[in-house]
Design a protein around this motif. Structure first.
Motif, PDB file in Angstrom:
ATOM      1  N   MET A 306      87.567  75.700 150.805  1.00  0.00           N
ATOM      2  CA  MET A 306      87.664  75.178 149.436  1.00  0.00           C
ATOM      3  C   MET A 306      86.469  75.613 148.494  1.00  0.00           C
ATOM      4  O   MET A 306      86.628  75.981 147.486  1.00  0.00           O
ATOM      5  CB  MET A 306      87.857  73.838 149.192  1.00  0.00           C
ATOM      6  N   GLU A 307      85.191  75.443 149.249  1.00  0.00           N
ATOM      7  CA  GLU A 307      84.012  75.774 148.266  1.00  0.00           C
ATOM      8  C   GLU A 307      83.961  77.183 148.280  1.00  0.00           C
ATOM      9  O   GLU A 307      83.593  77.486 147.046  1.00  0.00           O
ATOM     10  CB  GLU A 307      82.776  75.394 149.292  1.00  0.00           C
ATOM     11  N   ASN A 308      84.364  78.036 149.220  1.00  0.00           N
ATOM     12  CA  ASN A 308      84.411  79.462 149.114  1.00  0.00           C
ATOM     13  C   ASN A 308      85.362  79.984 147.718  1.00  0.00           C
ATOM     14  O   ASN A 308      85.022  80.624 147.227  1.00  0.00           O
ATOM     15  CB  ASN A 308      84.632  79.949 150.495  1.00  0.00           C
ATOM     16  N   GLN A 309      86.513  79.256 147.881  1.00  0.00           N
ATOM     17  CA  GLN A 309      87.525  79.797 147.018  1.00  0.00           C
ATOM     18  C   GLN A 309      87.100  79.435 145.601  1.00  0.00           C
ATOM     19  O   GLN A 309      87.238  79.980 144.649  1.00  0.00           O
ATOM     20  CB  GLN A 309      88.803  79.105 147.326  1.00  0.00           C
ATOM     21  N   LEU A 310      86.574  78.170 145.547  1.00  0.00           N
ATOM     22  CA  LEU A 310      86.032  77.796 143.961  1.00  0.00           C
ATOM     23  C   LEU A 310      85.067  78.479 143.732  1.00  0.00           C
ATOM     24  O   LEU A 310      84.725  79.011 142.640  1.00  0.00           O
ATOM     25  CB  LEU A 310      85.767  76.289 144.243  1.00  0.00           C
ATOM     26  N   ARG A 311      84.037  78.838 144.650  1.00  0.00           N
ATOM     27  CA  ARG A 311      82.808  79.750 144.368  1.00  0.00           C
ATOM     28  C   ARG A 311      83.465  81.013 143.693  1.00  0.00           C
ATOM     29  O   ARG A 311      82.892  81.693 142.608  1.00  0.00           O
ATOM     30  CB  ARG A 311      82.012  80.051 145.443  1.00  0.00           C
ATOM     31  N   GLU A 312      84.343  81.731 144.381  1.00  0.00           N
ATOM     32  CA  GLU A 312      84.955  83.096 144.044  1.00  0.00           C
ATOM     33  C   GLU A 312      85.388  83.072 142.515  1.00  0.00           C
ATOM     34  O   GLU A 312      85.582  83.873 141.929  1.00  0.00           O
ATOM     35  CB  GLU A 312      85.922  83.511 144.964  1.00  0.00           C
ATOM     36  N   GLN A 313      86.172  81.769 142.251  1.00  0.00           N
ATOM     37  CA  GLN A 313      86.803  81.605 140.960  1.00  0.00           C
ATOM     38  C   GLN A 313      85.818  80.801 139.902  1.00  0.00           C
ATOM     39  O   GLN A 313      86.253  80.584 138.853  1.00  0.00           O
ATOM     40  CB  GLN A 313      87.845  80.601 141.141  1.00  0.00           C
ATOM     41  N   ASN A 314      84.289  80.921 140.331  1.00  0.00           N
ATOM     42  CA  ASN A 314      83.289  80.469 139.401  1.00  0.00           C
ATOM     43  C   ASN A 314      83.676  79.098 138.654  1.00  0.00           C
ATOM     44  O   ASN A 314      83.400  78.718 137.586  1.00  0.00           O
ATOM     45  CB  ASN A 314      83.140  81.337 138.139  1.00  0.00           C
ATOM     46  N   SER A 315      84.079  78.174 139.866  1.00  0.00           N
ATOM     47  CA  SER A 315      84.309  76.979 139.330  1.00  0.00           C
ATOM     48  C   SER A 315      83.941  75.850 140.523  1.00  0.00           C
ATOM     49  O   SER A 315      84.434  75.011 140.603  1.00  0.00           O
ATOM     50  CB  SER A 315      86.121  76.802 139.359  1.00  0.00           C
ATOM     51  N   LEU A 316      82.885  76.305 141.197  1.00  0.00           N
ATOM     52  CA  LEU A 316      82.224  75.391 142.140  1.00  0.00           C
ATOM     53  C   LEU A 316      82.053  73.965 141.699  1.00  0.00           C
ATOM     54  O   LEU A 316      81.847  72.925 142.162  1.00  0.00           O
ATOM     55  CB  LEU A 316      80.981  76.127 142.753  1.00  0.00           C
ATOM     56  N   ASP A 317      81.449  74.113 140.122  1.00  0.00           N
ATOM     57  CA  ASP A 317      81.275  72.766 139.626  1.00  0.00           C
ATOM     58  C   ASP A 317      82.406  71.730 139.572  1.00  0.00           C
ATOM     59  O   ASP A 317      82.013  70.621 139.394  1.00  0.00           O
ATOM     60  CB  ASP A 317      80.733  73.174 138.183  1.00  0.00           C
TER      61      ASP A 317
END
Length: 592
Positions: A306-317
């Motif tokens: 999930m972290e990796n997916q959010l990071r790829e979408q520039n939404s880790l915050d």
């Protein structure tokens, strides 16, 4: 002194790197240590199943069948174990019985001995075909209880599940605590009662996420658990598992002494300590203890992905918001245990609810299928408003979902024709279709090289912040230009000035189509409500459409979402094609 050695299943080749490194470990990093792993004397080596199959073909350009064969050559003595999602095999939907049967038989062919078989909803109708096929092949069935905590899950229910699994022909019963939700007292009680009521060996699988794992292991051992899952220490703890060496050391000289050699384990650990450095860019930021997981119930393997997916979408915050939304979605959907695929279904739906700013504005195809009973019987009633939104006046499936599926194998063979004729390739295609076809095209070819960095700069790194400094006096920077991320290598000039020498968009975030302005005819753009890729188009230029019609399917976080028309009209132009990557707000279709 009567001895009863505790048996150990080592997870370093599957769940440990799935939990910590987004399942990215390559076969080439497994083979050099395989012979030493074979010398240890483990009860089994879990090295297949879960997300490994998908990740091999989606990201690593590796054939998972070849991985199993290559490892078996190096490890002939140690039984190989895989995680099998019942009727879902290693995919994310229910497959027809003929696919499941063929998959199990071919898995045996490449060396799998023990099949840990579970159903995400504990609907054991969904594991019957897999269990029966493993038995026919003469291999070992480890039937699973997917452990979770909810108002409808209790000790009596778990004892009943254990008895059912025993009557179905299981050789071993596994308590699969995928999110690390067990507590010491519950662990001791659950294993004690299962041992009283069931004559089969009990195997404990649990994660370290909540920090209770050491106490839980001790209580399990005292209660007479027969086998436990552990991971070599360099890939243990955090969202992974308890360390193998800790268990071996703790039981030395006791009636439950494992008999494993700590010196050999130390050599293996040193090897993986170095290997782990190769995957720093995928390493989970979650490496400590989080007791809040007792609320969100997110499994270890899901957090790093999930972290990796959010990071790829520039939404880790947005991660914290997503973690808070997960238990709300789970309650709405009838308290499914969070394990693949329901963990991905609930997690992706929670992520969409956060990213779109509106709960259930977009409902994934998989969420709809789950609510409609097409994954099996949900443990508790579904939120009425959500049920109405999804089902309307349609009837919910109440039979074994696979009973509604026609045999698929002949269709697979027909679709592939004289291409990819091996049993393994056809199974890979049956399970993953489009991803498999892309893999077949690239198989055996080198993947595009990444920028020369030891660790990729975070997707949300501030513009101009240096990450690593490769040799030759250059540095790697992550910059954002016109809303797009670029990796830039900067070399030191003769007078100490810096000059850009290379710039490329990172491979993980391919350039998306630029948002298109409305056409001269006054058309209105349908825009992407979330980041992802175009899975399939459902419209053509010139089509007359109504508001709410599905115009295309997007894939995001391995889930499919229908993108519907925001107004009635005519399709004036289509700005994307299947396979394109898009970001939130990108124009997809112009409606006039």
């Amino acid at each position: 002194m009567e001895t009863n050695p505790l048996k150990i299943t080592e997870l370093v080749l599957r769940d440990a790197h799935q939990s910590l490194l987004a399942t990215r470990m390559k076969t080439e990093d497994m083979l050099p240590i395989a012979e030493k792993l074979d010398q240890v004397g483990y009860f089994s080596m879990e090295m297949w199943g879960g997300a490994t199959f998908d990740t091999c073909i989606r990201f690593l350009n590796e054939d998972p069948w070849e991985r199993a064969r290559a490892l078996k050559k190096k490890m002939p003595k140690t039984p190989f174990q895989m995680l099998l999602r019942g009727q879902n095999a290693v995919g994310y939907r229910h497959y027809a019985d003929d696919i499941v049967e063929r998959f199990v038989k071919q898995s045996v062919e490449v060396g799998i001995n023990i099949f840990r078989i579970f159903d995400a909803l504990n609907d054991f109708r969904n594991i019957e075909t897999a269990v029966n096929t493993v038995k026919k092949c003469g291999e070992t069935v480890e039937g699973c209880i997917s452990y979770t905590v909810s108002p409808v899950h209790n000790l009596d229910l778990y004892i009943k599940m254990g008895k059912t699994l025993e009557s179905m022909g299981s050789d071993i019963i596994c308590i699969k605590d995928m999110a690390g939700l067990l507590t010491p007292d519950v662990t001791k009680t659950l294993i004690t009662e299962l041992k009283k009521n069931i004559k089969l060996p009990i195997h404990l699988h649990t994660h370290a996420t909540t920090g209770l794992v050491g106490m839980n292991m001790q209580c399990a051992i005292e209660a007479g658990v027969d086998m436990v899952d552990t991971a070599i220490s360099s890939l243990s703890m955090g969202t992974s598992h308890y360390a193998t060496e800790c268990i071996v050391a703790a039981l030395k000289g006791t009636p439950r002494d494992t008999g494993l050699d700590l010196n050999l384990l130390e050599e293996i650990n040193d090897y993986f300590k170095e290997v782990k450095k190769n995957y720093a860019e995928f390493e989970s930021d979650f490496q400590g203890v989080d007791i809040n997981i007792l609320k969100s119930q997110i499994p270890g393997g899901m957090i790093s992905n999930m972290e990796n997916q959010l990071r790829e979408q520039n939404s880790l915050d947005k991660l914290q918001e997503v973690l808070e939304e997960v238990p709300r979605v789970r309650k709405d959907m009838g308290y499914p245990p969070l394990v693949t695929p329901t963990s991905q279904i609930v997690g992706s739906q929670a992520t969409l609810n956060v990213l779109t700013g509106e709960r259930y504005k977009i409902i994934t195809k998989e969420t709809r299928q789950c609510i409609m009973g097409n994954y099996g019987k949900l443990p508790a009633p579904i939120d009425e408003e959500l049920m109405t939104k999804v089902a309307g006046d349609k009837k919910v499936t109440d039979c074994r979902p696979a009973d509604l599926l026609e045999p698929e194998w002949d269709g697979v063979c027909k679709e592939l024709g004289d291409k990819y004729t091996s049993e393994e390739d056809r199974l890979t295609y049956a399970l993953f279709e489009k991803v498999a076809l892309k893999f077949f095209e690239t198989r055996g070819k080198p993947l595009p090289e990444k920028p020369a960095t030891a660790k990729a700069a975070p997707a949300n790194a501030p513009a101009g912040k240096a990450s690593t400094a490769p040799q030759g006096g250059s540095s790697i920077y992550q910059v954002r230009v016109n809303g797009k991320d670029f990796t830039v290598e900067v070399a030191m000039g003769g007078a100490g000035t810096m000059a850009p020498v290379a710039a490329s968009a990172p491979a993980a975030t391919p350039a998306a189509p630029a948002p298109a302005p409305a056409s001269g005819g006054g058309g209105s753009p349908l825009t992407a409500p979330l980041p992802g890729s175009i899975f399939s188009m459902k419209c053509s230029v010139g089509d007359a459409i109504n508001e709410g019609d599905t115009l295309l399917i997007m894939e995001s976080m391995k889930m499919e979402s229908e993108i519907k028309a925001h107004q009635a009209g005519t399709v004036q132009s289509i700005l994307v094609k299947e396979g394109d990557s898009v970001k939130t707000g990108d124009s997809l279709v112009i409606i006039g």
